[in-house]
Design a protein around this motif. Structure first.
Motif, PDB file in Angstrom:
ATOM      1  N   ILE A  83     -17.288 -58.614 -48.905  1.00  0.00           N
ATOM      2  CA  ILE A  83     -17.384 -59.784 -49.776  1.00  0.00           C
ATOM      3  C   ILE A  83     -17.613 -59.326 -51.214  1.00  0.00           C
ATOM      4  N   PRO A  84     -16.735 -59.745 -52.136  1.00  0.00           N
ATOM      5  CA  PRO A  84     -16.817 -59.233 -53.506  1.00  0.00           C
ATOM      6  C   PRO A  84     -17.996 -59.798 -54.303  1.00  0.00           C
ATOM      7  N   ASP A  85     -18.469 -60.985 -53.947  1.00  0.00           N
ATOM      8  CA  ASP A  85     -19.552 -61.605 -54.714  1.00  0.00           C
ATOM      9  C   ASP A  85     -20.412 -62.445 -53.775  1.00  0.00           C
ATOM     10  N   PRO A 125     -10.251 -59.719 -43.633  1.00  0.00           N
ATOM     11  CA  PRO A 125      -8.947 -59.237 -44.093  1.00  0.00           C
ATOM     12  C   PRO A 125      -8.737 -59.565 -45.571  1.00  0.00           C
ATOM     13  N   VAL A 126      -8.153 -58.609 -46.277  1.00  0.00           N
ATOM     14  CA  VAL A 126      -7.848 -58.806 -47.697  1.00  0.00           C
ATOM     15  C   VAL A 126      -6.621 -59.699 -47.792  1.00  0.00           C
ATOM     16  N   TYR A 134      -9.726 -58.103 -55.752  1.00  0.00           N
ATOM     17  CA  TYR A 134      -9.131 -58.538 -54.496  1.00  0.00           C
ATOM     18  C   TYR A 134      -9.763 -59.854 -54.061  1.00  0.00           C
ATOM     19  N   THR A 135      -9.032 -60.557 -53.228  1.00  0.00           N
ATOM     20  CA  THR A 135      -9.580 -61.760 -52.606  1.00  0.00           C
ATOM     21  C   THR A 135      -9.492 -61.572 -51.090  1.00  0.00           C
ATOM     22  N   LEU A 136     -10.441 -62.172 -50.415  1.00  0.00           N
ATOM     23  CA  LEU A 136     -10.481 -62.086 -48.961  1.00  0.00           C
ATOM     24  C   LEU A 136      -9.952 -63.367 -48.353  1.00  0.00           C
ATOM     25  N   ARG A 137      -9.513 -63.251 -47.114  1.00  0.00           N
ATOM     26  CA  ARG A 137      -9.149 -64.446 -46.374  1.00  0.00           C
ATOM     27  C   ARG A 137     -10.399 -65.326 -46.296  1.00  0.00           C
ATOM     28  N   GLU A 138     -10.197 -66.611 -46.455  1.00  0.00           N
ATOM     29  CA  GLU A 138     -11.323 -67.535 -46.376  1.00  0.00           C
ATOM     30  C   GLU A 138     -11.963 -67.443 -44.996  1.00  0.00           C
TER      31      GLU A 138
END
Length: 199
Positions: A83-85, A125-126, A134-138
């Motif tokens: 998780i980026p944030d 998953p990215v 990057y964003t992750l799958r919700e």
């Protein structure tokens, strides 16, 4: 007849699946089978001291190795990301983390059965990557099964890296007494750091 067993040398060689199975095992034979990735008949043919040695070596391996925190990485050809944030987690994600953490770390000890589900909230998953961003799958608890195999193949050094990350967040939040972001998830996950370091 001499038997040769491979036992992981440190946490980078122990998967989540192996860690959980070892801690849920009911007997020393089961623990030794998991530690050495061996068949029951091979373990049962050993002397008691040898079985206990396999278990002790595996337990020492769990305590050995450095925590590794990587933002994204591949497991079974699937790119996962951390998780980026933490501040951007949804209420549902906080609730799920808290629920799984409380199921794992209870006043009666640890039950790691829900560890893969907790990790599936933290690692996903990215969805898209651009440079270092990057964003992750919700997060959707109904879709965790699409990547739970990869979560189970995570190595424990990566798990420790994630938990050290949360421990650092807690330390920073405790320095700022005015912060209202410290909640039970942070505390329970920080307790997880303590418990895993003891293992």
């Amino acid at each position: 007849m001499a038997r040769t067993f491979y036992i992981p040398g440190d946490s980078s060689q122990i998967t989540v699946k192996q860690f959980v199975a070892f801690h849920l095992a009911k007997t020393d034979v089961d623990r030794a089978m998991i530690a050495a990735n061996a068949k029951r008949k091979d373990i049962e043919a050993l002397k008691l001291d040898a079985v206990l040695d396999l278990i002790n070596i595996f337990e020492d391996s769990m305590k050995t190795g450095a925590a590794r925190h990587e933002q994204t990485f591949f497991v079974n050809k699937k790119r996962l990301g951390f998780i980026p944030d933490f501040n951007e987690l949804s209420f549902k994600e906080h609730v799920e983390l808290d629920t799984y953490a409380q199921a794992i770390f209870t006043k009666d000890g640890q039950n790691y059965k829900e560890l893969p589900n907790l990790l599936a909230v933290l690692f996903r998953p990215v969805h898209h990557i651009l440079g270092k961003h990057y964003t992750l799958r919700e997060y959707d608890s109904d879709k965790v099964k699409t990547y739970i195999d990869e979560i189970n193949e995570l190595t424990m050094d990566r798990v420790s890296g994630a938990l050290v990350f949360f421990s650092t967040i807690e330390s920073e939040l405790l320095k700022d007494r005015k912060s209202t972001r410290l909640n039970s998830s942070h505390l329970v996950i920080s307790y997880a750091v303590f418990c895993l370091k003891k293992k």
